[in-house]
Design an enzyme around this catalytic site. Sequence first.
Site, PDB file in Angstrom:
ATOM      1  N   ASP A 174       0.771  -1.240   0.000  1.00 46.83           N
ATOM      2  CA  ASP A 174       0.000   0.000   0.000  1.00 46.83           C
ATOM      3  C   ASP A 174       0.800   1.286   0.000  1.00 46.83           C
ATOM      4  O   ASP A 174       0.481   2.229  -0.688  1.00 46.83           O
ATOM      5  CB  ASP A 174      -0.913   0.013   1.231  1.00 46.83           C
ATOM      6  CG  ASP A 174      -1.599  -1.319   1.465  1.00 46.83           C
ATOM      7  OD1 ASP A 174      -1.394  -2.251   0.679  1.00 46.83           O
ATOM      8  OD2 ASP A 174      -2.345  -1.421   2.440  1.00 46.83           O
ATOM      9  N   GLU A 401       4.257  -8.565  11.720  1.00 53.15           N
ATOM     10  CA  GLU A 401       3.740  -8.220  10.394  1.00 53.15           C
ATOM     11  C   GLU A 401       4.896  -7.875   9.441  1.00 53.15           C
ATOM     12  O   GLU A 401       4.908  -8.270   8.291  1.00 53.15           O
ATOM     13  CB  GLU A 401       2.771  -7.040  10.536  1.00 53.15           C
ATOM     14  CG  GLU A 401       2.018  -6.676   9.268  1.00 53.15           C
ATOM     15  CD  GLU A 401       1.045  -5.519   9.493  1.00 53.15           C
ATOM     16  OE1 GLU A 401       1.026  -4.953  10.617  1.00 53.15           O
ATOM     17  OE2 GLU A 401       0.314  -5.180   8.550  1.00 53.15           O
TER      18      GLU A 401
HETATM   19  C1  9WN Z   1      -5.464  -2.613   3.555  1.00 50.89           C
HETATM   20  C2  9WN Z   1      -4.031  -7.479   5.637  1.00 50.89           C
HETATM   21  C3  9WN Z   1      -3.516  -6.384   4.703  1.00 50.89           C
HETATM   22  C4  9WN Z   1      -2.513  -6.912   3.675  1.00 50.89           C
HETATM   23  C5  9WN Z   1      -1.854  -5.777   2.892  1.00 50.89           C
HETATM   24  C6  9WN Z   1      -1.271  -4.780   3.899  1.00 50.89           C
HETATM   25  C7  9WN Z   1      -2.364  -4.265   4.851  1.00 50.89           C
HETATM   26  C8  9WN Z   1      -4.570  -3.091   4.698  1.00 50.89           C
HETATM   27  C9  9WN Z   1      -4.415  -1.965   5.703  1.00 50.89           C
HETATM   28  O1  9WN Z   1      -2.941  -5.372   5.531  1.00 50.89           O
HETATM   29  O2  9WN Z   1      -3.320  -3.534   4.113  1.00 50.89           O
HETATM   30  O3  9WN Z   1      -5.769  -3.686   2.717  1.00 50.89           O
HETATM   31  O4  9WN Z   1      -5.393  -1.653   6.386  1.00 50.89           O
HETATM   32  O5  9WN Z   1      -3.324  -1.385   5.796  1.00 50.89           O
HETATM   33  O6  9WN Z   1      -0.638  -3.732   3.245  1.00 50.89           O
HETATM   34  O7  9WN Z   1      -0.859  -6.291   2.052  1.00 50.89           O
HETATM   35  O8  9WN Z   1      -3.154  -7.766   2.782  1.00 50.89           O
HETATM   36  O9  9WN Z   1      -2.951  -8.176   6.180  1.00 50.89           O
END
Ligand code: 9WN
Length: 430
Positions: A174, A401
């Site tokens: 992101d 994470e």
């Molecule tokens: C938005 C769930 C997800 C991962 C993504 C990571 C993060 C979410 C957030 O968490 O994104 O989708 O709220 O930041 O960047 O890769 O799938 O683990």
Amino acid sequence: MTVHTEQPLDRTARRVLVTNWRQHATVPAARLYPHQWSWDSAFVAIGLRHLSPARAQRELESLFGAQWRDGRVPHIVFDPHVPADAYFPGPSFWRSNAVPEAPAVPTSGIVQPPAHALAAWLTYCADPATARARGFLPRLYPRLVAWHRYLTTRRDLTGSGLMSVVHPWESGMDNSPAWDVPLSRVVPAPAGEYTRRDLNHVAAAERPTDADYGRYVRLARDYRDAGYADSLGVHGFAVEDPLCNALLAAGEHALASMAAELGYDPRRHRSAAARLTDSLTATLYDPTAGTFFPRDAHAGTLIRSYSVGGLLPLVVPGLPVATELIKTALGDRFRLREACPLPSYDLTAHDHDPGRYWRGPGWINTSWLFWHGLRLHGEPSLADDLRQRLLDLVRTAGFREYYNPVTGAGHGTDEFSWTAALILDLIRTP
Ligand code: 9WN
């Protein structure tokens, strides 16, 4: 490497996956991400297949149970039992219930990287007898085909033969510096319009800034208000991303294997894989840099930012530039032999930030993809070395994470599902 010597790590990984299991699927992390996420479920299935092949199959089946009629697989499937304010943006933001193509269960309207066909094939191979008894492939294969069709048709916004991501969240990475320039054209939604929930769980220094968050909200809102229609006119942000297109190509190889198993002609998938590999290499590979770069679909130019996504086409069988990618990974920008996990972003860049979300730290999933690619392209000793260092890291720092790739310090949330699942896979894959 045997399960025996890694028993404590294996046991803790299993415990994380049990804690995060919710009847039919696994949440990425209980507090920060309390719903089902799309590419997380693909990685979780890759680990779960060693514990319970049936549960790994259910993980993918439940995600594809929320597939939209146009073929898209939403990036979040919301659990209606979780309080509405637990995660932002939730169901009342996305309003999937107002879209005729959407399923009954509330979902988001954007997608994530298509790691699912690869995961489904690995899951099938772990226990073909159980998969056959449960009708896993006959049910999942047509859904995977429809998913790839959505991405290769509706999301080919430039006619290049490549799919575009239309939101940084769709890339899975992101907050990558690669998105800074295309994102700078987006006017942030005013802060008063929404309330961030992520900062209740993780320090602000490890998450995206408020300005970027406002841009994420604006893009998602515009897409929603256009009825989730796909065109360059609708999408203020559109990028042809190397990782997503590489996963599509690798996924077509997996679909060819599934088709053959089901008695269908696999050739259409092999041709699709070859076409995707050609377009990816012709359009996004830079031979001078020895890496793939994303392409800004509006400007028509490559975004020359060295992120781990540019190395991940290594997952494509038969990729003609595998040796060059490995050389780049071994160089100063990624230091494959020392840094661990593989950094998300160029270690030599002035704006490398080893603790902030996708702007420097390393993730286990991208490292796992690179490890998979090293094995695929005949580099077992580099792969084993990476595997050993990933196991040592998680043994010391826990199932975080993301991690500082130089010091190994853990960041973001804890008890993170894909970290546990992929560590299990690293332990148990012969
Ligand atoms: C938005 C769930 C997800 C991962 C993504 C990571 C993060 C979410 C957030 O968490 O994104 O989708 O709220 O930041 O960047 O890769 O799938 O683990």
